[in-house]
Scaffold this motif. Structure first.
Motif, PDB file in Angstrom:
ATOM      1  N   MET A   1       0.857  -1.178   0.000  1.00 25.60           N
ATOM      2  CA  MET A   1       0.000   0.000   0.000  1.00 25.60           C
ATOM      3  C   MET A   1       0.900   1.238   0.000  1.00 25.60           C
ATOM      4  O   MET A   1       1.826   1.336   0.803  1.00 25.60           O
ATOM      5  CB  MET A   1      -0.901  -0.037   1.227  1.00 25.60           C
ATOM      6  N   PRO A   2       0.650   2.191  -0.900  1.00 25.75           N
ATOM      7  CA  PRO A   2       1.497   3.387  -0.944  1.00 25.75           C
ATOM      8  C   PRO A   2       1.309   4.242   0.300  1.00 25.75           C
ATOM      9  O   PRO A   2       0.254   4.258   0.922  1.00 25.75           O
ATOM     10  CB  PRO A   2       1.028   4.118  -2.203  1.00 25.75           C
ATOM     11  N   SER A   3       2.359   4.944   0.665  1.00 25.75           N
ATOM     12  CA  SER A   3       2.258   5.805   1.843  1.00 25.75           C
ATOM     13  C   SER A   3       1.418   7.034   1.518  1.00 25.75           C
ATOM     14  O   SER A   3       1.399   7.500   0.378  1.00 25.75           O
ATOM     15  CB  SER A   3       3.658   6.223   2.291  1.00 25.75           C
ATOM     16  N   ILE A  71     -11.080  10.169  -9.924  1.00 25.45           N
ATOM     17  CA  ILE A  71      -9.686  10.357  -9.510  1.00 25.45           C
ATOM     18  C   ILE A  71      -9.603  10.707  -8.027  1.00 25.45           C
ATOM     19  O   ILE A  71      -8.771  10.170  -7.292  1.00 25.45           O
ATOM     20  CB  ILE A  71      -9.007  11.429 -10.375  1.00 25.45           C
ATOM     21  N   MET A  72     -10.465  11.600  -7.556  1.00 18.92           N
ATOM     22  CA  MET A  72     -10.418  11.993  -6.148  1.00 18.92           C
ATOM     23  C   MET A  72     -10.839  10.856  -5.226  1.00 18.92           C
ATOM     24  O   MET A  72     -10.289  10.708  -4.129  1.00 18.92           O
ATOM     25  CB  MET A  72     -11.278  13.237  -5.900  1.00 18.92           C
ATOM     26  N   ASN A  73     -11.792  10.032  -5.628  1.00 15.14           N
ATOM     27  CA  ASN A  73     -12.166   8.871  -4.820  1.00 15.14           C
ATOM     28  C   ASN A  73     -10.997   7.900  -4.680  1.00 15.14           C
ATOM     29  O   ASN A  73     -10.740   7.366  -3.602  1.00 15.14           O
ATOM     30  CB  ASN A  73     -13.371   8.148  -5.417  1.00 15.14           C
ATOM     31  N   ARG A  74     -10.269   7.670  -5.775  1.00 18.28           N
ATOM     32  CA  ARG A  74      -9.089   6.794  -5.707  1.00 18.28           C
ATOM     33  C   ARG A  74      -8.008   7.405  -4.831  1.00 18.28           C
ATOM     34  O   ARG A  74      -7.366   6.704  -4.053  1.00 18.28           O
ATOM     35  CB  ARG A  74      -8.555   6.539  -7.103  1.00 18.28           C
ATOM     36  N   LEU A  75      -7.790   8.716  -4.969  1.00 12.05           N
ATOM     37  CA  LEU A  75      -6.780   9.386  -4.160  1.00 12.05           C
ATOM     38  C   LEU A  75      -7.166   9.356  -2.683  1.00 12.05           C
ATOM     39  O   LEU A  75      -6.329   9.076  -1.825  1.00 12.05           O
ATOM     40  CB  LEU A  75      -6.593  10.823  -4.632  1.00 12.05           C
ATOM     41  N   ALA A  77      -9.086   7.172  -1.201  1.00 12.68           N
ATOM     42  CA  ALA A  77      -8.988   5.800  -0.704  1.00 12.68           C
ATOM     43  C   ALA A  77      -7.535   5.421  -0.440  1.00 12.68           C
ATOM     44  O   ALA A  77      -7.247   4.675   0.503  1.00 12.68           O
ATOM     45  CB  ALA A  77      -9.605   4.832  -1.709  1.00 12.68           C
ATOM     46  N   SER A  78      -6.617   5.957  -1.227  1.00 12.07           N
ATOM     47  CA  SER A  78      -5.199   5.640  -1.003  1.00 12.07           C
ATOM     48  C   SER A  78      -4.648   6.358   0.226  1.00 12.07           C
ATOM     49  O   SER A  78      -3.609   5.968   0.746  1.00 12.07           O
ATOM     50  CB  SER A  78      -4.367   6.013  -2.227  1.00 12.07           C
TER      51      SER A  78
END
Length: 88
Positions: A1-3, A71-75, A77-78
């Protein structure tokens, strides 16, 4: 998982995304509208410039909003930690 990103980098990315959407909307509104007269050929019984102004621009605006939300939902969630909470 990315920081998770730092808050400054997160908002810089968000502002750039908003600026790109606004620029694309400007190009659709004024750029295509400016050249619509040259796009005068019949398409489904109406002039293509009519379709561009009446339907095409609205579809592009809709795609801008959908793309931004995706894009914002993915960002977002990350950015969550392992318990599903935003970073402190």
């Amino acid at each position: 998982m990315p920081s998770p990103l730092s808050p400054e980098r997160y908002w810089r990315l968000n502002r750039r995304l908003i600026a790109a959407g606004l620029l694309l909307g400007f190009v659709v509104t004024f750029g295509l509208g400016w050249y619509a007269r040259e796009l005068d050929f019949i398409f489904l019984g109406w002039g293509f410039n009519f379709w561009l102004a009446a339907q095409g621009a609205l579809l592009i605006y809709l795609l801008i909003v959908i793309g931004y939300a995706w894009i914002m939902n993915r960002l977002d969630a990350s950015q969550l930690d392992s318990q599903g909470r935003p970073p402190a």
